[in-house]
Design a protein around this motif. Structure first.
Motif: not given
Lengths: 235, 203
Positions: A56, A100, A104, B79, B82-83, B86-88, B90, B139-140
């Protein structure tokens, strides 16, 4: 390419997710490449599930944006690109930040994409949230029905000339969609009640094995890899 | 919050509102990500979807009045997201759950929550959108991102000939926009819930 597929349960996938997150948090930057290799390997062994995200453009925009910005923003400038001062230290820091992020995002993608609805429903049943599993099943079926609910409400208002005054009739549209969805829900309630479904009771079926023997062996392997990755760093 | 106290009707209504929110995330959210440039989508896409999500969750709370209902609506929505393709996902999943938790906290009360609690809940939920990008980037990308933000504020202020206090004022305004949009979402959620209840009592 022959794709192997691991027959691991939900426990392994969630265990791998936790393992990868811990590795990213605890290991130094120069070992993240090994964690990335482990994540890609896990994705390949799961039949390539979740690895499609690297195709993507948004994924690469996310990763490359920090790599592009970091040399100009971080560290002390010690080189030039045209008229723009660059920092090699900034480039290196940006590289580790991008790596990183890559680890993730791939970790979440490969682990979450392997989950199935039935696994989640059985997990909820196992932890005493049978009603939540039931609710998830209803929601999945309702998503398919909502298209009809919305279309029906839209055309009903349109045929009555309602969309000539959109500001006045938009709330009517919203109320109609929600009310119709709730009436569908009432039908589901009646059907479940007629079948004596009790969300507070446990399932009569044999308990779902959240962690199988294969999962335990897999997690033992992950622990061994974690120790192997961490020891030379600490030693 | 004791899940055993939820009746079948409660769980089905949680599913209804989770499905409504989830369907909008999967359709409208995906379209907005295409329309707005990726680096601007936290403000535009995030703000719009957070506002709509808050309205749906608050309308749901009108029909399932037990503590924990909004949290479970958020879990169902997350949920479904998530299903979805799209993939990204989080980032949106964290945002959905954070919104649900904030709404739940704002509505915690032994008495039925009045309108002002709905407005507060909406404001808190959509205000999360302001912190969301910083939290997710931290976080990422790790701690290096703090330096990036600080340098961007400093360099941006210098480029625009503003002092850093001016840049901070701009940031505060961006936060207040979210709080106001959230408050409006809470107000609308209160009214919409009552309109739907009135419609259903007539049928």
């Amino acid at each position: 390419m022959i794709r192997a597929r691991l027959e691991l349960g939900m426990g392994s996938h969630l265990g791998f997710l936790l393992w990868a997150l811990l590795m990213v948090a605890l290991l130094p930057d120069h070992r993240l490449g090994l964690v990335l290799a482990a994540v890609v390997g896990f994705g390949l062994l799961n039949g390539g599930a979740g690895l499609g995200v690297i195709l993507r453009p948004r994924f690469w925009l996310f990763i490359l944006s920090i790599l592009a910005l970091a040399p100009f923003i971080l560290g002390q400038p010690d080189a030039h690109w045209g008229v723009f001062p660059l920092s090699r230290e900034g480039l290196e820091t940006g590289f580790w930040m991008a790596l990183r992020a890559w680890v993730l995002m791939l970790t979440f993608s490969t682990t979450l994409s392997a989950l199935t609805v039935s696994q989640l429903v059985r997990l909820f049943d196992r932890v005493g949230l049978r009603g939540l599993g039931f609710s998830l099943g209803v929601a999945l079926n309702l998503v398919a029905v909502l298209n009809d609910v919305v279309a029906s409400a839209y055309h009903t208002i349109r045929l009555r000339g309602g969309w000539r005054r959109p500001r006045r009739n938009a709330p009517l549209f919203l109320v109609t969609v929600v009310a119709n969805a709730l009436q569908y829900g009432d039908d589901v309630v009646n059907a479940a009640t007629a079948r004596a479904f009790d969300p507070a009771s446990r399932s009569a079926q044999p308990g779902y094995q959240f962690i199988s023997r294969a999962d335990k062996a897999f997690m033992a392997g992950l622990l061994a890899i974690a120790v192997a990755l961490a020891l030379p760093f600490w030693g | 919050m004791i899940p055993g106290h939820f009746t079948i009707r409660d769980w089905v209504y949680i599913a209804v509102f989770g499905a409504l929110w989830g369907a909008l995330e999967m359709t409208l959210g995906a379209h907005l990500h295409v329309i707005f440039p990726p680096l601007a989508d936290t403000f535009f896409t995030g703000l719009i979807m957070a506002g709509i999500g808050a309205v749906i969750a608050l309308v749901g709370r009108t029909f399932v009045t037990k503590t924990g209902a909004v949290l479970f609506i958020g879990v169902i929505t997350a949920i479904l997201k998530v299903f979805s393709l799209g993939g990204m996902v989080i980032g949106p999943v964290v945002a959905i759950l954070a919104e649900a938790i904030l709404i739940e906290l704002a509505l915690l009360s032994k008495e039925p929550p009045p309108r002002w609690r709905y407005v507060l809940a909406g404001s808190l939920a959509v205000s999360w959108n302001f912190f969301h990008k910083f939290v997710m980037m931290r976080v990422i990308y790790g701690k290096g991102i703090n330096q990036v933000y600080t340098k961007m504020v400093q360099d941006g202020s210098a480029t625009l000939n503003m002092d850093v206090a001016g840049a901070v004022r701009v940031i505060v305004v961006l936060f207040l926009i979210r709080a106001v949009v959230g408050a409006a979402a809470g107000w609308l959620g209160w009214d919409l819930g009552r309109m739907v209840a009135k419609r259903l009592s007539r049928t």
